[in-house]
Design an enzyme around this catalytic site. Structure first.
Site, short mmCIF file in Angstrom:
data_model
loop_
_atom_site.label_atom_id
_atom_site.label_comp_id
_atom_site.label_asym_id
_atom_site.label_seq_id
_atom_site.Cartn_x
_atom_site.Cartn_y
_atom_site.Cartn_z
N GLY A 1 0.89 -1.12 0.10
CA GLY A 1 0.07 0.11 -0.42
C GLY A 1 0.91 1.32 -0.07
O GLY A 1 0.03 2.14 -0.01
N GLU B 1 4.86 -6.12 1.79
CA GLU B 1 4.04 -6.67 0.17
C GLU B 1 4.07 -5.71 -0.54
O GLU B 1 2.81 -4.98 -1.03
CB GLU B 1 2.82 -7.90 0.84
N GLY C 1 3.55 -3.34 -4.18
CA GLY C 1 3.26 -4.10 -5.58
C GLY C 1 3.81 -3.08 -5.85
O GLY C 1 4.45 -2.45 -6.91
N ARG C 2 2.85 -1.76 -6.32
CA ARG C 2 2.29 -0.93 -6.92
C ARG C 2 3.82 0.08 -6.61
O ARG C 2 4.34 0.38 -8.35
CB ARG C 2 1.01 0.81 -6.94
N ARG D 1 -8.24 2.54 -14.33
CA ARG D 1 -8.11 2.95 -13.28
C ARG D 1 -8.39 4.33 -13.16
O ARG D 1 -9.54 5.12 -11.66
CB ARG D 1 -6.09 3.20 -12.73
N CYS E 1 -16.43 2.79 -26.00
CA CYS E 1 -17.94 3.20 -25.90
C CYS E 1 -18.63 3.88 -24.93
O CYS E 1 -19.46 2.23 -24.69
CB CYS E 1 -18.89 2.11 -26.62
N TYR F 1 -1.28 -2.39 -11.86
CA TYR F 1 -3.07 -2.11 -11.97
C TYR F 1 -3.44 -1.88 -12.95
O TYR F 1 -4.83 -0.93 -13.78
CB TYR F 1 -3.52 -2.35 -11.01
#
Ligand code: LLP
Length: 437
Positions: free
Chosen positions: A248, A290, A292-293, A330, A361, A390
């Site tokens: 996070g 942990e 990720g981003r 996102r 569309c 993501y």
């Protein structure tokens, strides 16, 4: 202009990433194209290692593969010695195909299917992060069947509401993840697991949400988790070895976003854990993080080709590109803000303010709400930096749009990580009932 990592602008005003020009990347691989900067990924990993190294106990950094995973990336992460967070048999399969050893994998998820647990046990996954009582029951049954002892961490809900988008907040009391500390469920389940012969309760886990830029919520998390561990020690004589704080840590998406200093943020968090343990005479647990981003977010740049350009109502400009919410949902889903610039005309002065939209569309198919660009022309290359996390991992085939290709660049070379989907891929799973032929 946001130019993270090895991104530079050459004398022709052309963007280069890892020493490869955007023009060459477009020519060779086409667009939309997600380009990862290997050097920046490795730099982020080293920052985490360095920061966690300041903690007096053991530590383990785990890459949260949901942010982006393919076989090649699993191979790269493996070489760094990091562990891997997986949440499904799909991620397990992909990571193993990329040569990642299961004995460095952590299995997460709030509804792991029995078949997923079986596959993970057979593969030899290192740690099962138990989310709930049903899962604990399944695991102990399976462990008995396989005649194995399984190492576990218990995911708890600490009751912390981090300041971030509702959809990516997970530590609040009403979260769907984990078991509540306050309700006593966490203590009860911890004891239950501890009493199972074939489960080893190694520690606690919590993940409070994503895009967190401050240390305060993590410090609060440490106090709550330590309190929980102290209660287990006082009430039941139990001492646990692992404290997993989840991921996070924020990752900037535009030049204005605050640059997170991973080393100081993580060192602060590690320092807090060490101090709290000393104060309570609790043996230093292993510290697990942990991210990720913050490993792959800034390192990924998406390149698009500009198509139609219009001005509507004499007031608003639109530049449409050959991708959109199919390769990066996102902005539509979380109001995420990205920057966009013309990668082939970086040295030209901005002349218009425009939205960058995709080809789906759907009015919500916006990639960049507003950006300043030189007067764009069809065929220009539009770059969206810091879009590595993501994006591909949540990509879809909406409107029959194939998913983009992904490459990784380093020192003037580019290598394919994921090939571009083709039309055939779109119908690969279609079946035609005979009566419709
Ligand atoms: N650990 C656990 C248990 C997690 O659930 C997550 C993310 C992470 C670690 C990694 O968090 P990170 O360091 O990447 O923030 N799709 C959303 C993000 C969902 C995050 C889910 N869990 C987005 O695009 O913002």
């Amino acid at each position: 202009m946001f130019l993270p990592g090895t991104m530079t602008v050459n004398d022709d005003g052309m963007l280069e990433i890892g020493g490869v020009t955007a023009e060459k990347l477009k020519e060779k691989y086409g667009t939309p194209l997600l380009v990862f900067d290997e050097e920046l990924i490795l730099k982020k990993i080293n920052l985490y290692k360095k920061a966690a190294g300041s903690y007096p106990g053991e530590n383990q950094i785990i890459y949260a593969s949901k942010a982006f995973l393919c076989q090649g990336l699993a191979g790269l992460i493996n070489k760094t010695g990091l562990a891997l967070d997986i949440v499904s048999r799909g991620e397990l399969f992909r990571a193993r195909k990329g040569g990642f050893p299961p004995d460095r994998m952590f299995f997460h998820g709030n509804n792991k299917l029995p078949v997923e647990l079986e596959e993970a046990i057979e593969a030899g996954v290192a740690i099962f992060v138990i989310d709930n009582a049903r899962e604990a029951g399944l695991l102990t049954d399976l462990a008995r069947r396989y005649q194995m002892k399984l190492a576990c961490q218990l995911r708890v809900t600490p009751g912390i509401a981090a300041r971030t988008h509702d959809y990516i907040r997970t530590g609040q009391k009403t979260s769907k993840f984990g078991v509540g500390i306050e309700t006593g469920q966490a203590e009860e389940l911890a004891l239950w697991i501890e009493n199972q012969e074939n489960l080893i309760l190694q520690g606690v886990h919590s993940h409070i949400g994503s895009q967190i830029y401050e240390s305060r919520p993590f410090r609060e998390l440490i106090w709550v988790l330590l309190q929980f561990l102290l209660d287990l020690r006082r009430n039941h004589g139990l001492i646990l070895e692992d404290v997993n704080l989840g991921g996070g840590f924020g990752s900037p998406q535009t030049e204005e976003d605050s640059q997170v200093d991973i080393v100081s943020l993580v060192s602060e968090v590690a320092g807090e854990l060490a101090t709290t343990c000393r104060r309570e005479s609790y043996p230093y647990p292993r510290l697990l993080l942990e991210p990720g981003r913050s490993i792959v977010g800034e390192a990924g740049t998406t390149l698009y080709t500009v198509g139609s350009i219009k001005r509507v109502n004499n007031s608003k400009n639109y530049v449409a590109v050959d991708g959109g919410m199919t390769d990066n949902i996102r902005p539509a889903l979380y109001d995420a803000i990205y920057e966009g610039f013309l990668a082939n005309r970086c040295r030209e002065k901005p002349e218009i303010s425009t939205a960058v939209v995709g080809k789906c569309c759907e009015s919500g198919d916006v990639l960049v709400e507003e950006t300043e660009l030189p007067r764009p022309r069809p065929g220009d290359i539009l770059a969206v930096p810091a879009s590595g996390a993501y994006s591909y991992s949540m990509a879809s085939n909406y409107n029959g749009i194939p998913r983009p290709a992904v490459v990784i660049v380093k020192a003037g070379e580019a290598d394919m990580l994921i090939a571009r989907e083709g039309k055939d891929d779109l119908i690969r799973l279609d079946r035609m009932p005979d009566r419709y032929k």
